[in-house]
Design a protein around this motif. Structure first.
Motif, PDB file in Angstrom:
ATOM      1  N   VAL A  52      -5.427  -3.982  -1.298  1.00 39.13           N
ATOM      2  CA  VAL A  52      -4.918  -3.436  -3.018  1.00 39.13           C
ATOM      3  C   VAL A  52      -6.271  -3.738  -3.998  1.00 39.13           C
ATOM      4  CG1 VAL A  52      -2.833  -3.218  -2.757  1.00 39.13           C
ATOM      5  CG2 VAL A  52      -3.608  -4.875  -3.275  1.00 39.13           C
ATOM      6  N   LEU A  65       8.150   0.807 -10.417  1.00 43.16           N
ATOM      7  CA  LEU A  65       7.740   1.512  -9.173  1.00 43.16           C
ATOM      8  C   LEU A  65       9.269   1.794  -8.382  1.00 43.16           C
ATOM      9  CD1 LEU A  65       7.658  -0.812  -6.690  1.00 43.16           C
ATOM     10  CD2 LEU A  65       5.703  -1.072  -8.341  1.00 43.16           C
ATOM     11  N   HIS A  94       4.147  -6.021 -10.396  1.00 40.04           N
ATOM     12  CA  HIS A  94       4.890  -4.993 -10.634  1.00 40.04           C
ATOM     13  C   HIS A  94       6.567  -4.623  -9.462  1.00 40.04           C
ATOM     14  CE1 HIS A  94       1.641  -3.480 -13.496  1.00 40.04           C
ATOM     15  NE2 HIS A  94       3.026  -3.844 -13.846  1.00 40.04           N
ATOM     16  N   ALA A 131      -0.561  -5.994  -8.360  1.00 43.46           N
ATOM     17  CA  ALA A 131       0.761  -5.227  -7.549  1.00 43.46           C
ATOM     18  C   ALA A 131       1.516  -6.285  -7.070  1.00 43.46           C
ATOM     19  CB  ALA A 131      -0.562  -5.154  -6.189  1.00 43.46           C
ATOM     20  N   THR A 158       1.035  -0.620   0.012  1.00 50.92           N
ATOM     21  CA  THR A 158      -0.164   0.607   0.117  1.00 50.92           C
ATOM     22  C   THR A 158       1.061   1.114   0.320  1.00 50.92           C
ATOM     23  OG1 THR A 158      -0.293   0.147   2.011  1.00 50.92           O
ATOM     24  CG2 THR A 158      -1.865  -1.225   1.256  1.00 50.92           C
ATOM     25  N   LYS A 159       1.895   1.449   0.387  1.00 45.02           N
ATOM     26  CA  LYS A 159       2.722   2.368   0.578  1.00 45.02           C
ATOM     27  C   LYS A 159       3.883   2.846  -0.882  1.00 45.02           C
ATOM     28  CE  LYS A 159       4.250   1.892   5.296  1.00 45.02           C
ATOM     29  NZ  LYS A 159       5.403   1.316   6.341  1.00 45.02           N
ATOM     30  N   LEU A 160       3.350   1.639  -2.033  1.00 47.38           N
ATOM     31  CA  LEU A 160       4.229   1.395  -3.617  1.00 47.38           C
ATOM     32  C   LEU A 160       3.160   2.332  -4.420  1.00 47.38           C
ATOM     33  CD1 LEU A 160       5.932  -1.244  -2.973  1.00 47.38           C
ATOM     34  CD2 LEU A 160       7.180   0.878  -2.284  1.00 47.38           C
ATOM     35  N   ASP A 161       3.290   2.564  -5.042  1.00 44.32           N
ATOM     36  CA  ASP A 161       2.773   2.939  -6.844  1.00 44.32           C
ATOM     37  C   ASP A 161       3.214   2.037  -7.266  1.00 44.32           C
ATOM     38  OD1 ASP A 161       1.609   4.095  -8.401  1.00 44.32           O
ATOM     39  OD2 ASP A 161       2.881   5.330  -9.373  1.00 44.32           O
ATOM     40  N   TRP A 162       1.996   0.745  -7.215  1.00 45.78           N
ATOM     41  CA  TRP A 162       2.428  -0.510  -7.080  1.00 45.78           C
ATOM     42  C   TRP A 162       1.587  -0.961  -8.655  1.00 45.78           C
ATOM     43  CZ3 TRP A 162      -2.722  -2.061  -8.486  1.00 45.78           C
ATOM     44  CH2 TRP A 162      -3.881  -1.661  -7.854  1.00 45.78           C
ATOM     45  N   LYS A 163       1.098   0.807  -8.981  1.00 45.44           N
ATOM     46  CA  LYS A 163       0.064   0.294 -10.612  1.00 45.44           C
ATOM     47  C   LYS A 163       1.233   0.190 -11.777  1.00 45.44           C
ATOM     48  CE  LYS A 163      -4.698   1.738  -9.646  1.00 45.44           C
ATOM     49  NZ  LYS A 163      -5.342   2.877  -9.820  1.00 45.44           N
ATOM     50  N   ASN A 164       2.625   1.169 -10.543  1.00 43.69           N
ATOM     51  CA  ASN A 164       3.354   0.949 -12.100  1.00 43.69           C
ATOM     52  C   ASN A 164       4.498   0.322 -12.500  1.00 43.69           C
ATOM     53  OD1 ASN A 164       5.721   2.691 -13.364  1.00 43.69           O
ATOM     54  ND2 ASN A 164       6.332   3.806 -11.665  1.00 43.69           N
TER      55      ASN A 164
END
Length: 464
Positions: free
Chosen positions: A168, A137, A177, A174, A128-134
């Protein structure tokens, strides 16, 4: 990340690896990644918690799993882990010793202490702390730092656990990635990863029991992975080396103090593995009339009839008898405590080493990797106490070579090392030390630096 990595997370283990011994592992990672909750889940779901203890961690009708390890009042008030908490549990196939390491930068020294004696490390990553859609990241700095420290301390097995995927929208995307970012980081840092597994510590998914197909993962759960990991192999390939910790008088099994000057009380070892077991008296040995030198064998094997050299001094003798922790005569291997009786009386005290003749050339200076733990910066020209085994000598920092950027992993020129930095330095000793590169021998290649004024552990040193 390839599908083969997701479905076959554990690489084939060499034939010599020991999967039967108790596994010492730590959980580490960034703040609030769920380390204490994960350990609580392991304990509860493996039925290692008594009902009255479980009732004591109830909050508003819910079980707060983190409180099973966060026992200090300050930890419960702030909701963070400060000191390393150890817990013990067992499954049908293996015993475990868990160390819950703090995630805050200011407590990195505690994490290093726990990692120094670990067989494995589970590095948690909070999805949840990461830009998991990227897909490109960036990982958190503390995730990188702890993974690097685990690697530098030569912890044999590292497992990444991607936590909170239940929170998420698309757990599979997630995990793909985040696992890809972890794989790229590990490859760039030269870190071997045993497995990357998705978990939900809060709900218990993939912790004790596997949840096939969840987050696109078909491999075993975390506990099943831990059951397969090897214990740390002892440094058996190196010549015999033995740091003397206690000296037993001939008349009685009373332990006598060392003549070696020690730094003022309060200096603590980050890389120490604790004292040797107290030698209880028994009629099974024939050591009466001679002193017994107690400690833990650092490398190789010791047996009666073996020739040894005392360091420092270079005096030689023959091993007359070797006692184990319950004073049974025999042979003792690296990693185990022993009492050694020599065939003649020599001036040997706490801090001296018994070793194979001519095996290790003493050095007055070394190049080393340093994990800096003190709040005061490491500066060239400063002098510290250095502890190698149980031997204290003064060490001066001749120069700081460079610092490792934990984000790019590049080696940057540096004149000092701030708190929690990792770098490379040159040290000069007031007296020679018998050291080996850390990559060859874990005990012989590690030291700690202790501040001469504050008596705090200042740095963990790994001989290059």
């Amino acid at each position: 990340m390839s599908s083969s990595t997701l479905t076959s997370p554990v690489s084939a283990a060499p034939a010599h690896e020991d999967h039967a011994a108790a596994l010492r592992f730590i959980t580490c990672g960034s703040v609030d990644d769920g380390k204490s909750t994960l350990i609580g889940r392991l304990l509860v779901d493996s039925r290692a918690v008594l009902q009255d203890h479980l009732a004591g961690v109830q909050r508003s009708g819910e079980t707060d799993l983190a409180l099973l390890t966060d026992g200090l009042s300050a930890e419960r008030e702030q909701g963070i882990t400060i000191d390393v908490a150890y817990r013990y549990f067992a499954t049908e196939t293996r015993k475990f010793i868990i160390g819950d390491a703090p995630g805050h930068e200011q407590y990195t020294r505690n994490m290093v202490t726990a990692a120094s004696g670990a067989d494995a490390a589970v590095v948690l990553v909070d999805a949840t702390k990461l830009d998991w859609k990227n897909p490109g990241l960036a990982l958190l700095a503390q995730t990188r730092r702890h993974a690097l420290l685990v690697h530098l301390l030569r912890v044999p097995s590292l497992v990444f656990a991607v936590n909170k995927l239940d929170a998420v929208e698309d757990a599979a995307l997630a995990f793909t990635h985040i696992a890809g970012a972890l794989e790229a980081f590990a490859a760039a840092a030269g870190i071997t990863v045993r497995a990357t597994v998705p978990v939900s510590a809060l709900k218990g998914w993939n912790v004790v029991d596997a949840k096939p197909g969840w987050a696109g993962y078909e491999g075993p759960g975390l506990l099943q992975l831990l059951e397969q990991l090897p214990a740390t192999p002892a440094d058996m390939a190196q010549p015999f080396a033995f740091p003397v910790q206690w000296v037993e008088k001939p008349a009685a099994p009373t332990l006598v103090a060392s003549r070696t000057a020690l730094p003022p009380e309060g200096a603590a070892g980050a890389l120490g593995r604790g004292p040797a077991p107290h030698p209880a008296s028994s009629s099974s040995d024939t050591s009466q009339g001679r002193r017994v030198f107690w400690g833990r064998v650092a490398a190789g094997t010791v047996a009666p009839g073996q020739e040894i050299t005392v360091f420092p001094g270079g005096r030689t003798a023959t091993v007359a008898q070797v006692l184990d922790t319950v004073r049974r005569p025999g042979t003792v291997e690296a990693g185990h405590s022993a009492g050694i009786v020599l065939d003649r009386e020599l001036d040997v005290s706490r801090g001296d080493w018994l070793r194979a003749p001519g095996a290790i050339a003493p050095q007055r200076g070394i190049l080393a990797t340093v994990a800096w733990l003190d709040d005061a910066q490491l500066l060239a020209g400063r002098t510290y106490w250095a502890l190698h085994g149980h031997r204290w000598v003064k060490a001066r920092v001749k120069r700081v070579l460079h610092r490792v950027d934990i984000n790019t992993l590049a080696q940057e020129p540096a004149a000092e090392l701030p708190a929690n930095a990792i770098g490379h330095v040159e040290l000069a000793f007031q007296e020679p030390l018998a050291v080996l590169p850390f990559a060859q021998a874990r005990t012989l290649g590690s030291l700690i630096l202790v501040d001469t004024a504050s008596h705090r552990t200042a740095g963990a040193v790994l001989v290059a």
